[in-house]
Design an enzyme around this catalytic site. Structure first.
Site, PDB file in Angstrom:
ATOM      1  N   HIS A 302       0.849  -1.185   0.000  1.00 43.62           N
ATOM      2  CA  HIS A 302       0.000   0.000   0.000  1.00 43.62           C
ATOM      3  C   HIS A 302       0.882   1.231   0.000  1.00 43.62           C
ATOM      4  CE1 HIS A 302      -3.200   2.783   1.055  1.00 43.62           C
ATOM      5  NE2 HIS A 302      -4.002   1.847   0.581  1.00 43.62           N
ATOM      6  N   ASP A 359      -7.966  -5.314  -0.204  1.00 44.86           N
ATOM      7  CA  ASP A 359      -8.465  -6.131  -1.312  1.00 44.86           C
ATOM      8  C   ASP A 359      -8.092  -7.597  -1.201  1.00 44.86           C
ATOM      9  OD1 ASP A 359      -9.828  -4.165  -2.650  1.00 44.86           O
ATOM     10  OD2 ASP A 359      -8.025  -3.434  -3.642  1.00 44.86           O
TER      11      ASP A 359
HETATM   12  N1  CMC Z   1       4.255  -7.476  -4.988  1.00 47.78           N
HETATM   13  C1  CMC Z   1       5.588  -7.478  -5.130  1.00 47.78           C
HETATM   14  N2  CMC Z   1       6.364  -6.378  -4.918  1.00 47.78           N
HETATM   15  C2  CMC Z   1       5.740  -5.255  -4.551  1.00 47.78           C
HETATM   16  C3  CMC Z   1       4.344  -5.192  -4.385  1.00 47.78           C
HETATM   17  C4  CMC Z   1       3.596  -6.363  -4.607  1.00 47.78           C
HETATM   18  N3  CMC Z   1       2.262  -6.352  -4.447  1.00 47.78           N
HETATM   19  N4  CMC Z   1       3.993  -3.931  -4.019  1.00 47.78           N
HETATM   20  C5  CMC Z   1       5.134  -3.224  -3.978  1.00 47.78           C
HETATM   21  N5  CMC Z   1       6.199  -4.024  -4.293  1.00 47.78           N
HETATM   22  C6  CMC Z   1       7.625  -3.645  -4.279  1.00 47.78           C
HETATM   23  C7  CMC Z   1       7.974  -2.813  -5.490  1.00 47.78           C
HETATM   24  O1  CMC Z   1       8.405  -3.629  -6.566  1.00 47.78           O
HETATM   25  C8  CMC Z   1       9.062  -1.926  -4.935  1.00 47.78           C
HETATM   26  O2  CMC Z   1      10.229  -2.709  -4.855  1.00 47.78           O
HETATM   27  P1  CMC Z   1      11.681  -2.013  -5.057  1.00 47.78           P
HETATM   28  O3  CMC Z   1      11.813  -1.021  -3.954  1.00 47.78           O
HETATM   29  O4  CMC Z   1      12.663  -3.135  -4.983  1.00 47.78           O
HETATM   30  O5  CMC Z   1      11.637  -1.373  -6.429  1.00 47.78           O
HETATM   31  C9  CMC Z   1       8.615  -1.648  -3.505  1.00 47.78           C
HETATM   32  O6  CMC Z   1       7.813  -2.780  -3.151  1.00 47.78           O
HETATM   33  C10 CMC Z   1       7.789  -0.366  -3.344  1.00 47.78           C
HETATM   34  O7  CMC Z   1       6.697  -0.429  -4.280  1.00 47.78           O
HETATM   35  P2  CMC Z   1       6.106   0.824  -5.038  1.00 47.78           P
HETATM   36  O8  CMC Z   1       5.478   0.377  -6.303  1.00 47.78           O
HETATM   37  O9  CMC Z   1       7.145   1.915  -5.124  1.00 47.78           O
HETATM   38  O10 CMC Z   1       5.017   1.300  -3.985  1.00 47.78           O
HETATM   39  P3  CMC Z   1       3.804   2.227  -4.307  1.00 47.78           P
HETATM   40  O11 CMC Z   1       3.499   2.908  -3.036  1.00 47.78           O
HETATM   41  O12 CMC Z   1       4.058   3.074  -5.503  1.00 47.78           O
HETATM   42  O13 CMC Z   1       2.651   1.178  -4.720  1.00 47.78           O
HETATM   43  C11 CMC Z   1       0.811  -0.288  -4.627  1.00 47.78           C
HETATM   44  C12 CMC Z   1       1.609   0.796  -3.890  1.00 47.78           C
HETATM   45  C13 CMC Z   1      -0.452  -0.588  -3.821  1.00 47.78           C
HETATM   46  C14 CMC Z   1       0.396   0.226  -6.013  1.00 47.78           C
HETATM   47  C15 CMC Z   1       1.677  -1.563  -4.758  1.00 47.78           C
HETATM   48  O14 CMC Z   1       2.020  -2.053  -3.487  1.00 47.78           O
HETATM   49  C16 CMC Z   1       1.010  -2.658  -5.593  1.00 47.78           C
HETATM   50  O15 CMC Z   1       1.133  -2.652  -6.823  1.00 47.78           O
HETATM   51  N6  CMC Z   1       0.260  -3.612  -4.944  1.00 47.78           N
HETATM   52  C17 CMC Z   1      -0.492  -4.614  -5.664  1.00 47.78           C
HETATM   53  C18 CMC Z   1      -1.809  -4.030  -6.151  1.00 47.78           C
HETATM   54  C19 CMC Z   1      -2.797  -3.847  -5.016  1.00 47.78           C
HETATM   55  O16 CMC Z   1      -3.009  -4.723  -4.188  1.00 47.78           O
HETATM   56  N7  CMC Z   1      -3.450  -2.666  -5.008  1.00 47.78           N
HETATM   57  C20 CMC Z   1      -4.510  -2.360  -4.040  1.00 47.78           C
HETATM   58  C21 CMC Z   1      -4.132  -1.278  -3.095  1.00 47.78           C
HETATM   59  S1  CMC Z   1      -5.278  -1.174  -1.699  1.00 47.78           S
HETATM   60  C22 CMC Z   1      -6.798  -0.738  -2.418  1.00 47.78           C
HETATM   61  C23 CMC Z   1      -6.810   0.678  -2.829  1.00 47.78           C
HETATM   62  O17 CMC Z   1      -6.949   1.542  -1.948  1.00 47.78           O
HETATM   63  O18 CMC Z   1      -6.690   0.936  -4.023  1.00 47.78           O
END
Ligand code: CMC
Length: 424
Positions: A302, A359
């Site tokens: 998240h 989710d």
């Molecule tokens: N699986 C594997 N690696 C992950 C995941 C995941 N679900 N989420 C983040 N990471 C890794 C990412 O690759 C990065 O690694 P590194 O630092 O080595 O490059 C690190 O964790 C930080 O990730 P980020 O993409 O910079 O984090 P963000 O804050 O931009 O993204 C997120 C947040 C929710 C989009 C992401 O965690 C994600 O894609 N999760 C899966 C989709 C999901 O479940 N979304 C629902 C969110 S809750 C409902 C809502 O409110 O929308």
């Protein structure tokens, strides 16, 4: 302590006001920075940028706190109802009995759709994705209620918009679902209460009290989440004074993506893929960790919660209750629990503070309720609507609100002369 911060850039010292929120959050107000110095701030994905001051929802991602108008989400999920929470978010206070009854009556006034909207719904192919259907139908409502096209957010518009959309969106969703299974719509019966009415419009017959209560909890947990992607979209569109249906429709589209609300559908598809593959979740964890593989563990991580998602804790319990009540043994729940256990011990997930989000378990509940997988994200819409509406209303009542218009750092070509096509 000074209320100003000092920024030294290339030999120049700039004073920036410091703003403190009611929970002690601190921000540098950079709104005059460019006028003072010609400098802008750069923050891809608004990771560290406040876009507004808001009194609706407070969350602290480090401590796993979520409160609507000051009330902890745990108390609201246990003691309140979705309609009451919607009223609270929109009107700032919990309703009295009389206010609550009036709000229910206002929603009940919109227990049907204009004929033209029914006609539009009938034109969508049964294979259409419900998010496209809900978004375009909400946008189309603006064509049937021209009084909403007033660019002023008048009191009449504000008073009507939330109960109308809450009443009509559940009919849009249920009627479209009935069409996809080749069945006639079932009339709304608002006297049943919001969630029970929705379930009876979907499936007909008597709806179990505990099942309706579980859905109500899910809707409460989804009702608002401050300045996320879809709420920010609603505010950006609303800031141009576009009508409220256009703003909400845009929010629905923003929610659709699988990094946001679309994750609930993606989680279930992922769990099914793991099951089909023989249940080896280790393989999927390795895929998620592999930087050359675009796969992510859906329902994990998240932007804001870096410890745990308080909504996920409540949902996990609701999930057990619903499956027990409906006497369902879903192997996907075992896969989800196993996946969570392994991921929470894995160094990759621990280091990055990746936990199950709202989710991760919601899809298992929706599946148990009989809701088709491609409708899960539309269920999120049903819950999030009062939050978007409250964000829209707060924006329209904020004297400091301006049209959203970010800046950029240009990294393209410098000026060059046009080259005729024959010389290229
Ligand atoms: N699986 C594997 N690696 C992950 C995941 C995941 N679900 N989420 C983040 N990471 C890794 C990412 O690759 C990065 O690694 P590194 O630092 O080595 O490059 C690190 O964790 C930080 O990730 P980020 O993409 O910079 O984090 P963000 O804050 O931009 O993204 C997120 C947040 C929710 C989009 C992401 O965690 C994600 O894609 N999760 C899966 C989709 C999901 O479940 N979304 C629902 C969110 S809750 C409902 C809502 O409110 O929308």
């Amino acid at each position: 302590m000074s209320d100003n911060a000092k920024l030294d850039v290339r030999g120049e010292s700039i004073e920036l006001p410091v703003i403190t929120g009611s929970e002690g959050e601190v921000a540098l107000d950079i709104s005059k920075l460019r006028a003072q110095s010609g400098i802008i701030t750069l923050d891809n994905g608004f990771v560290n940028t406040g876009s507004c001051s808001s009194a609706i929802t407070f969350l602290n991602g480090e401590k796993g706190i979520l409160r609507y108008r000051g009330y902890p989400i745990e108390q609201l999920a246990e003691k309140s109802s979705f309609s009451e929470v919607a009223y609270l978010l929109y009107n700032k206070e919990l309703p009295t009995k009389a206010q609550s009854d009036k709000f229910t009556e206002q929603i009940a006034k919109y227990a049907s759709l204009p004929d033209g909207i029914n006609g539009i719904l009938n034109q969508f192919p049964a294979t259409a994705h419900p998010m496209g259907v809900v978004s375009s139908t909400v946008s189309a409502l603006s064509c049937f209620y021209p009084e909403f096209l007033n660019s002023e957010a008048t009191d009449d518009i504000k008073n009507q918009a939330l109960p109308q959309l809450m009443g009509q969106i559940k009919i849009i969703m249920a009627n479209f679902y009935r069409k996809t299974i080749g069945k006639d719509p079932i009339a709304s019966n608002p006297s049943l209460g919001y969630s029970k009415d929705f379930l009876q419009m979907m499936f007909g017959g008597e709806v179990d009290k505990e099942v309706a209560e579980a859905l109500d909890i899910l809707l409460i947990l989804h009702a608002d989440h401050e300045q996320n992607c879809s709420a920010s979209t609603v505010r950006v569109v609303g800031s141009s004074h576009a009508n409220v249906f256009a703003s909400i429709s845009a929010g629905i589209d923003a929610l659709w993506g699988q990094l946001h609300g679309g994750a609930n559908q993606a989680v279930l598809e992922m769990l099914e893929a793991i099951k089909k593959d023989g249940g080896d979740y280790k393989k999927f964890i390795d895929k998620a960790k592999d930087k050359n593989d675009p796969f992510r563990l859906m329902g994990f991580g998240h932007r804001v919660y870096k410890n745990f998602d308080p909504r996920a804790k409540i949902i996990k319990v609701a999930c057990d209750t619903v499956l027990e009540k409906l006497n369902i043994q879903d192997p996907l729940l075992d896969i989800a629990k196993g996946l969570e256990e392994v991921a929470l011990k894995d160094e990759y997930f621990v280091q990055r503070n990746l936990y199950p989000n709202v989710d991760f378990y919601s899809g298992i509940i929706y599946k148990a309720l009989g809701i088709p997988t491609n409708m899960f994200t539309a269920m999120f819409v049903l819950g999030r609507l009062p939050g978007w509406m409250s964000q829209w209303k707060e924006l329209r009542e904020d004297p400091a609100a301006k049209i959203a218009r970010p800046r950029q750092i240009y990294v393209g070509e410098n000026e060059r002369n046009y080259v005729d096509i024959k010389d290229r």
